[in-house]
Design a protein around this motif. Structure first.
Motif, mmCIF file in Angstrom:
data_model
loop_
_atom_site.group_PDB
_atom_site.id
_atom_site.type_symbol
_atom_site.label_atom_id
_atom_site.label_comp_id
_atom_site.label_asym_id
_atom_site.label_seq_id
_atom_site.Cartn_x
_atom_site.Cartn_y
_atom_site.Cartn_z
ATOM 1 N N LYS A 35 86.356 44.682 -84.664
ATOM 2 C CA LYS A 35 85.176 43.837 -84.508
ATOM 3 C C LYS A 35 84.413 43.652 -85.823
ATOM 4 C CE LYS A 35 81.508 46.989 -83.123
ATOM 5 N NZ LYS A 35 80.612 46.538 -84.188
ATOM 6 N N GLU A 36 84.788 44.389 -86.848
ATOM 7 C CA GLU A 36 84.171 44.248 -88.165
ATOM 8 C C GLU A 36 84.846 43.164 -89.008
ATOM 9 O OE1 GLU A 36 81.350 45.686 -89.099
ATOM 10 O OE2 GLU A 36 81.296 46.626 -87.116
ATOM 11 N N ALA A 37 85.866 42.538 -88.477
ATOM 12 C CA ALA A 37 86.578 41.494 -89.219
ATOM 13 C C ALA A 37 85.649 40.317 -89.520
ATOM 14 C CB ALA A 37 87.783 41.013 -88.406
ATOM 15 N N PRO A 38 85.903 39.617 -90.622
ATOM 16 C CA PRO A 38 85.108 38.421 -90.905
ATOM 17 C C PRO A 38 85.470 37.308 -89.931
ATOM 18 C CG PRO A 38 86.885 38.634 -92.496
ATOM 19 C CD PRO A 38 86.921 39.870 -91.650
ATOM 20 N N SER A 39 84.515 36.408 -89.716
ATOM 21 C CA SER A 39 84.771 35.266 -88.838
ATOM 22 C C SER A 39 83.958 34.069 -89.305
ATOM 23 C CB SER A 39 84.426 35.614 -87.385
ATOM 24 O OG SER A 39 83.049 35.918 -87.248
ATOM 25 N N GLY A 40 84.492 32.879 -89.038
ATOM 26 C CA GLY A 40 83.803 31.651 -89.402
ATOM 27 C C GLY A 40 82.420 31.591 -88.772
ATOM 28 N N MET A 41 81.411 31.329 -89.582
ATOM 29 C CA MET A 41 80.007 31.277 -89.153
ATOM 30 C C MET A 41 79.573 32.564 -88.445
ATOM 31 S SD MET A 41 79.614 27.278 -87.971
ATOM 32 C CE MET A 41 78.010 27.584 -87.290
ATOM 33 N N ASN A 42 80.237 33.650 -88.710
ATOM 34 C CA ASN A 42 79.963 34.948 -88.075
ATOM 35 C C ASN A 42 79.943 34.837 -86.549
ATOM 36 O OD1 ASN A 42 79.526 37.739 -88.191
ATOM 37 N ND2 ASN A 42 77.320 37.473 -88.033
ATOM 38 N N ALA A 43 80.787 33.956 -86.003
ATOM 39 C CA ALA A 43 80.823 33.727 -84.560
ATOM 40 C C ALA A 43 81.427 34.899 -83.788
ATOM 41 C CB ALA A 43 81.598 32.452 -84.259
ATOM 42 N N GLN A 44 82.257 35.697 -84.466
ATOM 43 C CA GLN A 44 82.923 36.836 -83.827
ATOM 44 C C GLN A 44 83.520 36.406 -82.481
ATOM 45 O OE1 GLN A 44 80.416 40.455 -84.128
ATOM 46 N NE2 GLN A 44 79.116 39.237 -85.500
ATOM 47 N N PRO A 45 84.457 35.448 -82.526
ATOM 48 C CA PRO A 45 84.945 34.795 -81.310
ATOM 49 C C PRO A 45 86.054 35.542 -80.584
ATOM 50 C CG PRO A 45 86.030 33.847 -83.189
ATOM 51 C CD PRO A 45 85.050 34.871 -83.732
ATOM 52 N N TRP A 46 85.977 36.835 -80.518
ATOM 53 C CA TRP A 46 87.042 37.625 -79.907
ATOM 54 C C TRP A 46 86.516 38.425 -78.733
ATOM 55 C CZ3 TRP A 46 86.577 38.069 -85.423
ATOM 56 C CH2 TRP A 46 85.530 38.897 -85.832
ATOM 57 N N LYS A 47 87.428 38.740 -77.850
ATOM 58 C CA LYS A 47 87.150 39.612 -76.710
ATOM 59 C C LYS A 47 88.394 40.463 -76.508
ATOM 60 C CE LYS A 47 85.177 40.671 -72.599
ATOM 61 N NZ LYS A 47 83.904 41.299 -72.411
ATOM 62 N N PHE A 48 88.183 41.761 -76.387
ATOM 63 C CA PHE A 48 89.277 42.719 -76.211
ATOM 64 C C PHE A 48 89.202 43.268 -74.783
ATOM 65 C CE2 PHE A 48 87.796 42.707 -80.570
ATOM 66 C CZ PHE A 48 88.961 42.490 -81.281
ATOM 67 N N VAL A 49 90.228 43.015 -73.997
ATOM 68 C CA VAL A 49 90.285 43.529 -72.630
ATOM 69 C C VAL A 49 91.308 44.660 -72.622
ATOM 70 C CG1 VAL A 49 90.820 43.017 -70.216
ATOM 71 C CG2 VAL A 49 89.652 41.295 -71.644
ATOM 72 N N VAL A 50 90.833 45.860 -72.343
ATOM 73 C CA VAL A 50 91.703 47.046 -72.321
ATOM 74 C C VAL A 50 92.135 47.297 -70.881
ATOM 75 C CG1 VAL A 50 91.883 49.507 -72.860
ATOM 76 C CG2 VAL A 50 90.459 48.001 -74.309
ATOM 77 N N VAL A 51 93.437 47.390 -70.686
ATOM 78 C CA VAL A 51 93.990 47.632 -69.353
ATOM 79 C C VAL A 51 94.738 48.961 -69.380
ATOM 80 C CG1 VAL A 51 95.599 46.801 -67.580
ATOM 81 C CG2 VAL A 51 94.207 45.156 -68.885
ATOM 82 N N ASP A 52 94.317 49.884 -68.498
ATOM 83 C CA ASP A 52 95.052 51.138 -68.348
ATOM 84 C C ASP A 52 95.411 51.419 -66.889
ATOM 85 O OD1 ASP A 52 92.522 51.851 -67.437
ATOM 86 O OD2 ASP A 52 92.364 53.655 -68.666
ATOM 87 N N ASP A 53 95.077 50.496 -66.007
ATOM 88 C CA ASP A 53 95.413 50.597 -64.597
ATOM 89 C C ASP A 53 96.889 50.235 -64.401
ATOM 90 O OD1 ASP A 53 94.359 50.564 -61.630
ATOM 91 O OD2 ASP A 53 95.640 48.785 -61.880
ATOM 92 N N ASN A 54 97.660 51.148 -63.830
ATOM 93 C CA ASN A 54 99.107 50.939 -63.687
ATOM 94 C C ASN A 54 99.454 49.730 -62.822
ATOM 95 O OD1 ASN A 54 99.855 53.048 -65.366
ATOM 96 N ND2 ASN A 54 99.816 54.541 -63.703
ATOM 97 N N TRP A 55 98.705 49.508 -61.755
ATOM 98 C CA TRP A 55 98.958 48.357 -60.890
ATOM 99 C C TRP A 55 98.764 47.056 -61.673
ATOM 100 C CZ3 TRP A 55 96.037 44.193 -59.367
ATOM 101 C CH2 TRP A 55 96.571 43.404 -58.341
ATOM 102 N N LEU A 56 97.675 46.986 -62.430
ATOM 103 C CA LEU A 56 97.384 45.778 -63.189
ATOM 104 C C LEU A 56 98.392 45.575 -64.326
ATOM 105 C CD1 LEU A 56 95.602 43.329 -63.500
ATOM 106 C CD2 LEU A 56 93.963 44.747 -64.782
#
Length: 187
Positions: free
Chosen positions: A34-55
């Motif tokens: 999340k410390e990466a540079p981004s255009g206009m400092n928009a930080q346009p990322w979302k990290f979805v962590v999945v550890d549920d075996n069914w999912l």
């Protein structure tokens, strides 16, 4: 550890030990991303962590269905390369890795694509520093994953990173020489 050492050591990992790394390590790696540079400092990322075996199993099923379609239509050099490397539509790493990190980019943000992939690069090196392995897996059609996770339309899946302790004996692919990828003052 120095960035060059991490980059030289990092390799693609598709096989994982069953031991589950601490969730704190996953969050530590994402903190770096999340410390990466981004255009206009928009930080346009979302990290979805999945550890549920069914999912994880549902994600794998959806991806493998799309991979089957992809392989049935792919021809020429690409399918020859995939066959030579032993790749198949089956993606066991999607259910065997202790974690999946799905990285999304916000398509309404300026320079969202470039910025999101810079964050992925940071994430890869952070995972390596923590002794964790991964592969940047990009499904041929991310729509079923978006539907499964109820992702808003303006977000686009960029990659799925299966993450865990490496158990992949395969060596890192050879890299090009420096003089093959750099020049000064002309192409």
């Amino acid at each position: 550890m120095h960035v060059l050492e991490l980059a030289k050591r990092r390799k693609t990992v598709r096989k994982f030990l069953p031991d589950k790394p601490p969730k704190e390590d996953i969050l530590k790696a994402i903190k770096a991303a999340k410390e990466a540079p981004s255009g206009m400092n928009a930080q346009p990322w979302k990290f979805v962590v999945v550890d549920d075996n069914w999912l994880k199993a549902k994600i794998r099923e959806a991806c493998e269905r799309e991979e089957e379609k992809f392989y049935s239509h792919t021809k020429g050099e690409l399918i020859a390369w995939l066959n030579a490397k032993g790749f198949k539509p089956e993606k066991p790493f999607l259910s065997e890795a202790p974690y999946l990190i799905l990285v999304f980019g916000h398509t309404k943000a300026p320079y969202w694509l470039h910025s999101t992939w810079i964050a992925v690069g940071y994430l890869l090196l952070a995972l390596e520093e923590l002794g964790l392995g991964t592969v940047t897996y990009t499904p041929p059609n991310p729509k079923p994953i978006k539907e499964l996770l109820r992702v808003p339309n303006e977000w686009k899946l960029q990659t799925i990173l299966p993450v865990g302790y490496p158990a992949d004996p395969k060596p890192k692919y050879e890299r090009k020489k420096l003089e093959d990828v750099v020049s000064f003052n002309e192409f």
